[in-house]
Design a protein around this motif. Sequence first.
Motif, PDB file in Angstrom:
ATOM      1  N   VAL A   1       0.856  -1.182   0.000  1.00 28.84           N
ATOM      2  CA  VAL A   1       0.000   0.000   0.000  1.00 28.84           C
ATOM      3  C   VAL A   1       0.895   1.236   0.000  1.00 28.84           C
ATOM      4  O   VAL A   1       1.889   1.298   0.711  1.00 28.84           O
ATOM      5  CB  VAL A   1      -0.973   0.004   1.204  1.00 28.84           C
ATOM      6  CG1 VAL A   1      -0.256   0.087   2.518  1.00 28.84           C
ATOM      7  CG2 VAL A   1      -1.984   1.130   1.092  1.00 28.84           C
ATOM      8  N   LEU A   2       0.543   2.179  -0.857  1.00 33.28           N
ATOM      9  CA  LEU A   2       1.255   3.453  -0.962  1.00 33.28           C
ATOM     10  C   LEU A   2       0.239   4.578  -0.860  1.00 33.28           C
ATOM     11  O   LEU A   2      -0.909   4.418  -1.269  1.00 33.28           O
ATOM     12  CB  LEU A   2       1.964   3.564  -2.312  1.00 33.28           C
ATOM     13  CG  LEU A   2       2.992   2.496  -2.645  1.00 33.28           C
ATOM     14  CD1 LEU A   2       3.438   2.631  -4.090  1.00 33.28           C
ATOM     15  CD2 LEU A   2       4.176   2.589  -1.718  1.00 33.28           C
TER      16      LEU A   2
ATOM     17  N   LEU B   1      -0.142   3.614  10.827  1.00 34.90           N
ATOM     18  CA  LEU B   1      -1.263   2.853  11.369  1.00 34.90           C
ATOM     19  C   LEU B   1      -2.406   2.779  10.362  1.00 34.90           C
ATOM     20  O   LEU B   1      -2.991   1.721  10.147  1.00 34.90           O
ATOM     21  CB  LEU B   1      -1.759   3.477  12.674  1.00 34.90           C
ATOM     22  CG  LEU B   1      -2.991   2.825  13.302  1.00 34.90           C
ATOM     23  CD1 LEU B   1      -2.691   1.391  13.717  1.00 34.90           C
ATOM     24  CD2 LEU B   1      -3.474   3.648  14.481  1.00 34.90           C
ATOM     25  N   ARG B   2      -2.729   3.886   9.722  1.00 42.27           N
ATOM     26  CA  ARG B   2      -3.804   3.925   8.711  1.00 42.27           C
ATOM     27  C   ARG B   2      -3.485   2.978   7.561  1.00 42.27           C
ATOM     28  O   ARG B   2      -4.340   2.228   7.108  1.00 42.27           O
ATOM     29  CB  ARG B   2      -3.972   5.365   8.195  1.00 42.27           C
ATOM     30  CG  ARG B   2      -4.941   5.489   7.051  1.00 42.27           C
ATOM     31  CD  ARG B   2      -6.297   5.845   7.553  1.00 42.27           C
ATOM     32  NE  ARG B   2      -7.160   6.189   6.451  1.00 42.27           N
ATOM     33  CZ  ARG B   2      -8.319   5.600   6.244  1.00 42.27           C
ATOM     34  NH1 ARG B   2      -8.750   4.691   7.070  1.00 42.27           N
ATOM     35  NH2 ARG B   2      -9.063   5.940   5.231  1.00 42.27           N
TER      36      ARG B   2
ATOM     37  N   HIS C   1      -4.776  -4.697   6.314  1.00 42.92           N
ATOM     38  CA  HIS C   1      -5.565  -5.724   6.997  1.00 42.92           C
ATOM     39  C   HIS C   1      -6.973  -5.817   6.420  1.00 42.92           C
ATOM     40  O   HIS C   1      -7.510  -6.920   6.252  1.00 42.92           O
ATOM     41  CB  HIS C   1      -5.625  -5.452   8.504  1.00 42.92           C
ATOM     42  CG  HIS C   1      -4.368  -5.787   9.221  1.00 42.92           C
ATOM     43  ND1 HIS C   1      -3.967  -7.081   9.463  1.00 42.92           N
ATOM     44  CD2 HIS C   1      -3.401  -4.994   9.726  1.00 42.92           C
ATOM     45  CE1 HIS C   1      -2.817  -7.075  10.098  1.00 42.92           C
ATOM     46  NE2 HIS C   1      -2.440  -5.812  10.261  1.00 42.92           N
ATOM     47  N   MET C   2      -7.563  -4.674   6.112  1.00 39.53           N
ATOM     48  CA  MET C   2      -8.912  -4.676   5.532  1.00 39.53           C
ATOM     49  C   MET C   2      -8.899  -5.286   4.126  1.00 39.53           C
ATOM     50  O   MET C   2      -9.791  -6.050   3.767  1.00 39.53           O
ATOM     51  CB  MET C   2      -9.487  -3.262   5.492  1.00 39.53           C
ATOM     52  CG  MET C   2      -9.791  -2.680   6.857  1.00 39.53           C
ATOM     53  SD  MET C   2     -11.118  -3.538   7.720  1.00 39.53           S
ATOM     54  CE  MET C   2     -12.526  -2.901   6.833  1.00 39.53           C
ATOM     55  N   VAL C   3      -7.891  -4.973   3.329  1.00 37.60           N
ATOM     56  CA  VAL C   3      -7.794  -5.528   1.976  1.00 37.60           C
ATOM     57  C   VAL C   3      -7.609  -7.038   2.047  1.00 37.60           C
ATOM     58  O   VAL C   3      -8.283  -7.786   1.338  1.00 37.60           O
ATOM     59  CB  VAL C   3      -6.649  -4.854   1.178  1.00 37.60           C
ATOM     60  CG1 VAL C   3      -6.370  -5.601  -0.109  1.00 37.60           C
ATOM     61  CG2 VAL C   3      -6.997  -3.396   0.892  1.00 37.60           C
ATOM     62  N   PHE C   4      -6.722  -7.498   2.921  1.00 36.72           N
ATOM     63  CA  PHE C   4      -6.531  -8.945   3.053  1.00 36.72           C
ATOM     64  C   PHE C   4      -7.808  -9.604   3.566  1.00 36.72           C
ATOM     65  O   PHE C   4      -8.220 -10.649   3.067  1.00 36.72           O
ATOM     66  CB  PHE C   4      -5.355  -9.263   3.986  1.00 36.72           C
ATOM     67  CG  PHE C   4      -5.090 -10.734   4.096  1.00 36.72           C
ATOM     68  CD1 PHE C   4      -4.512 -11.427   3.037  1.00 36.72           C
ATOM     69  CD2 PHE C   4      -5.436 -11.433   5.232  1.00 36.72           C
ATOM     70  CE1 PHE C   4      -4.285 -12.781   3.123  1.00 36.72           C
ATOM     71  CE2 PHE C   4      -5.211 -12.799   5.329  1.00 36.72           C
ATOM     72  CZ  PHE C   4      -4.629 -13.475   4.269  1.00 36.72           C
TER      73      PHE C   4
ATOM     74  N   GLY D   1     -15.570   2.659  10.169  1.00 38.76           N
ATOM     75  CA  GLY D   1     -15.282   1.352  10.742  1.00 38.76           C
ATOM     76  C   GLY D   1     -13.954   0.776  10.295  1.00 38.76           C
ATOM     77  O   GLY D   1     -13.305   0.057  11.045  1.00 38.76           O
ATOM     78  N   ASP D   2     -13.528   1.085   9.070  1.00 37.93           N
ATOM     79  CA  ASP D   2     -12.241   0.573   8.597  1.00 37.93           C
ATOM     80  C   ASP D   2     -11.087   1.180   9.382  1.00 37.93           C
ATOM     81  O   ASP D   2     -10.068   0.544   9.615  1.00 37.93           O
ATOM     82  CB  ASP D   2     -12.066   0.828   7.099  1.00 37.93           C
ATOM     83  CG  ASP D   2     -12.056   2.302   6.744  1.00 37.93           C
ATOM     84  OD1 ASP D   2     -12.808   3.074   7.354  1.00 37.93           O
ATOM     85  OD2 ASP D   2     -11.291   2.678   5.838  1.00 37.93           O
ATOM     86  N   LEU D   3     -11.245   2.406   9.837  1.00 38.29           N
ATOM     87  CA  LEU D   3     -10.191   3.075  10.596  1.00 38.29           C
ATOM     88  C   LEU D   3     -10.247   2.726  12.081  1.00 38.29           C
ATOM     89  O   LEU D   3      -9.237   2.432  12.702  1.00 38.29           O
ATOM     90  CB  LEU D   3     -10.295   4.590  10.411  1.00 38.29           C
ATOM     91  CG  LEU D   3      -9.256   5.436  11.135  1.00 38.29           C
ATOM     92  CD1 LEU D   3      -7.856   5.069  10.664  1.00 38.29           C
ATOM     93  CD2 LEU D   3      -9.522   6.900  10.901  1.00 38.29           C
TER      94      LEU D   3
END
Length: 191
Positions: A40-41, A50-51, A57-60, A103-105
């Motif tokens: 991720v870039l 952290l973001r 983690h969300m993508v996986f 929620g993703d954050l």
Amino acid sequence: MRGREARCICCASQPLAGFPCFVGVAAAAPPPVNSITLIVLSSEEGTSELRLERMLHMVFGAMVLIVGLEELTNIRNVERLKKELRASYCLIDSFLGNSELIGDLTQCVDCVIPPEGSAMQETLSGFAEATGTAFVSLLVSGRVVAATEGWWRLGMPEAVLLPWLVGSLPPQAARDYPVYLPHGSPTVPHR
């Protein structure tokens, strides 16, 4: 490598003497793929590590939700996996866009407290019992309005990913969509 010429995996040419290809040299076919690397870039200045880590983690989790952990860890057919992962693109894109959901954050479920919560909860519990499932929730604009006790027991990232998945799908009256739960059931899909 007797009798065979070493060829570069990426370009199938002979590497120049003293300048090996950065990918490597193989005698025949490239080695089997046994892992996936996510990178991720961000071009936004001040984006925290952290973001970005939570985004990974969300993508996986989204990939596991759609194809299951077994498919991601034991890749048998790369082309088939790529085709199956296409179903996760809209979900992953929703993480990247600007959204009112957080929620993703926060790694918590986005919720709304309804004025008639107990009546909705009763109706939802009755629906869950009639359909024979423990995981039922009512969503409005990606936020949970009511959910069964079983749904609330889902761990992170399932409880966050499922509303995002529903929000990323085209509108439809009913849908049968098998999903794997990244922590609760990564190898057996639920409907």
